[in-house]
Design an enzyme around this catalytic site. Sequence first.
Site, PDB file in Angstrom:
ATOM      1  N   ASP A   7      -4.390 -25.985 -17.294  1.00 37.04           N
ATOM      2  CA  ASP A   7      -3.072 -25.352 -17.312  1.00 37.04           C
ATOM      3  C   ASP A   7      -2.114 -26.187 -16.481  1.00 37.04           C
ATOM      4  O   ASP A   7      -2.518 -26.831 -15.509  1.00 37.04           O
ATOM      5  CB  ASP A   7      -3.129 -23.921 -16.757  1.00 37.04           C
ATOM      6  CG  ASP A   7      -1.992 -23.062 -17.272  1.00 37.04           C
ATOM      7  OD1 ASP A   7      -0.811 -23.414 -17.024  1.00 37.04           O
ATOM      8  OD2 ASP A   7      -2.245 -22.047 -17.929  1.00 37.04           O
TER       9      ASP A   7
ATOM     10  N   ASP B 156      -4.930 -19.094 -25.072  1.00 35.72           N
ATOM     11  CA  ASP B 156      -4.050 -17.926 -24.963  1.00 35.72           C
ATOM     12  C   ASP B 156      -2.637 -18.388 -24.612  1.00 35.72           C
ATOM     13  O   ASP B 156      -1.833 -17.623 -24.084  1.00 35.72           O
ATOM     14  CB  ASP B 156      -4.594 -16.970 -23.892  1.00 35.72           C
ATOM     15  CG  ASP B 156      -3.995 -15.576 -23.985  1.00 35.72           C
ATOM     16  OD1 ASP B 156      -3.664 -15.146 -25.107  1.00 35.72           O
ATOM     17  OD2 ASP B 156      -3.847 -14.909 -22.938  1.00 35.72           O
TER      18      ASP B 156
ATOM     19  N   LYS C 168      -3.893 -17.980 -29.793  1.00 34.15           N
ATOM     20  CA  LYS C 168      -2.935 -16.877 -29.912  1.00 34.15           C
ATOM     21  C   LYS C 168      -1.756 -17.331 -30.750  1.00 34.15           C
ATOM     22  O   LYS C 168      -1.287 -18.463 -30.630  1.00 34.15           O
ATOM     23  CB  LYS C 168      -2.448 -16.429 -28.535  1.00 34.15           C
ATOM     24  CG  LYS C 168      -1.378 -15.335 -28.622  1.00 34.15           C
ATOM     25  CD  LYS C 168      -1.265 -14.542 -27.344  1.00 34.15           C
ATOM     26  CE  LYS C 168      -0.642 -15.345 -26.225  1.00 34.15           C
ATOM     27  NZ  LYS C 168      -0.469 -14.507 -25.009  1.00 34.15           N
TER      28      LYS C 168
ATOM     29  N   ASP D 160      -0.761 -31.327 -17.780  1.00 27.42           N
ATOM     30  CA  ASP D 160      -0.506 -31.308 -19.219  1.00 27.42           C
ATOM     31  C   ASP D 160      -1.638 -32.049 -19.934  1.00 27.42           C
ATOM     32  O   ASP D 160      -1.843 -33.246 -19.697  1.00 27.42           O
ATOM     33  CB  ASP D 160       0.834 -31.990 -19.500  1.00 27.42           C
ATOM     34  CG  ASP D 160       1.285 -31.883 -20.938  1.00 27.42           C
ATOM     35  OD1 ASP D 160       0.424 -31.718 -21.823  1.00 27.42           O
ATOM     36  OD2 ASP D 160       2.503 -31.972 -21.185  1.00 27.42           O
TER      37      ASP D 160
ATOM     38  N   GLY E 210      -6.344 -16.838 -15.638  1.00 27.69           N
ATOM     39  CA  GLY E 210      -7.772 -17.103 -15.609  1.00 27.69           C
ATOM     40  C   GLY E 210      -8.689 -16.047 -16.192  1.00 27.69           C
ATOM     41  O   GLY E 210      -9.912 -16.170 -16.089  1.00 27.69           O
TER      42      GLY E 210
ATOM     43  N   TRP F 213      -9.460 -15.248 -19.299  1.00 25.64           N
ATOM     44  CA  TRP F 213     -10.342 -15.715 -20.373  1.00 25.64           C
ATOM     45  C   TRP F 213     -11.473 -16.560 -19.802  1.00 25.64           C
ATOM     46  O   TRP F 213     -12.614 -16.451 -20.240  1.00 25.64           O
ATOM     47  CB  TRP F 213      -9.539 -16.501 -21.417  1.00 25.64           C
ATOM     48  CG  TRP F 213      -8.881 -15.616 -22.432  1.00 25.64           C
ATOM     49  CD1 TRP F 213      -8.523 -14.308 -22.265  1.00 25.64           C
ATOM     50  CD2 TRP F 213      -8.526 -15.962 -23.776  1.00 25.64           C
ATOM     51  NE1 TRP F 213      -7.960 -13.821 -23.417  1.00 25.64           N
ATOM     52  CE2 TRP F 213      -7.943 -14.810 -24.358  1.00 25.64           C
ATOM     53  CE3 TRP F 213      -8.626 -17.120 -24.519  1.00 25.64           C
ATOM     54  CZ2 TRP F 213      -7.476 -14.797 -25.671  1.00 25.64           C
ATOM     55  CZ3 TRP F 213      -8.156 -17.118 -25.829  1.00 25.64           C
ATOM     56  CH2 TRP F 213      -7.595 -15.967 -26.400  1.00 25.64           C
TER      57      TRP F 213
END
Length: 220
Positions: free
Chosen positions: A92, A133, A173, A108, A60, A62
């Site tokens: 997530d 990320d 990322k 998902d 968490g 970000w």
Amino acid sequence: MAKNRFNQSWLHDHINDPYVKMAQREGYRARAAYKLKEIDEQDKLIRPGQVIVDLGAAPGSWSQYARNKLAQGKRRDAVREGGIDGTIIALDMLPMEPVADVHFIQGDFREESVLHQLEEVLAGRAVDLVISDMAPNLSGVAVADAARIEHVCDLALEFAQNHLKPDGALLVKCFHGSGYSQIVEKFKHQFKTVAPRKPKASRDKSSETFILGRHLKQPR
């Protein structure tokens, strides 16, 4: 024995990492917050009134940074949720401790039930910024890892294509490796402006990098 030495070396570096110490001092759940902070300060990604989606958000940090930035930018006359001027949605598959003013959806984001929850929060709005990320579990086998990394980036690209505003942005990322150039080309196919970013908060030994795409070429 070698593994123990590696673990001890990692632990030593982690404990003495200035970003780890700063995260503990400033209340961030992970040092990763400072990677987003550096990129945001350079590219001015997060602004008052935005709708932001954080993919692969756990633990968490970000979302925390984005929340703090929108709280700083709130206007007295703004229509805002709680203490922020804007909306942040974190997704997530893993559980995540609540972050103030952040909508968290566990699951998902390719599944209909999760997308339905997302659409309920969006309430017809398009997204200004998607941040990711996410990282796959790496095996150490170069070919397999390159495919996994590319797949994760593909998921973020597809999500962005379906939800971003025409002038929106996607930050993901990635890792330098055999498939890196292909990922960059996919970004260039989808966005008018594409730039790599390597914040100082990324560890020197890491092949981690970030790719920023702005302004969709073919918005939906």
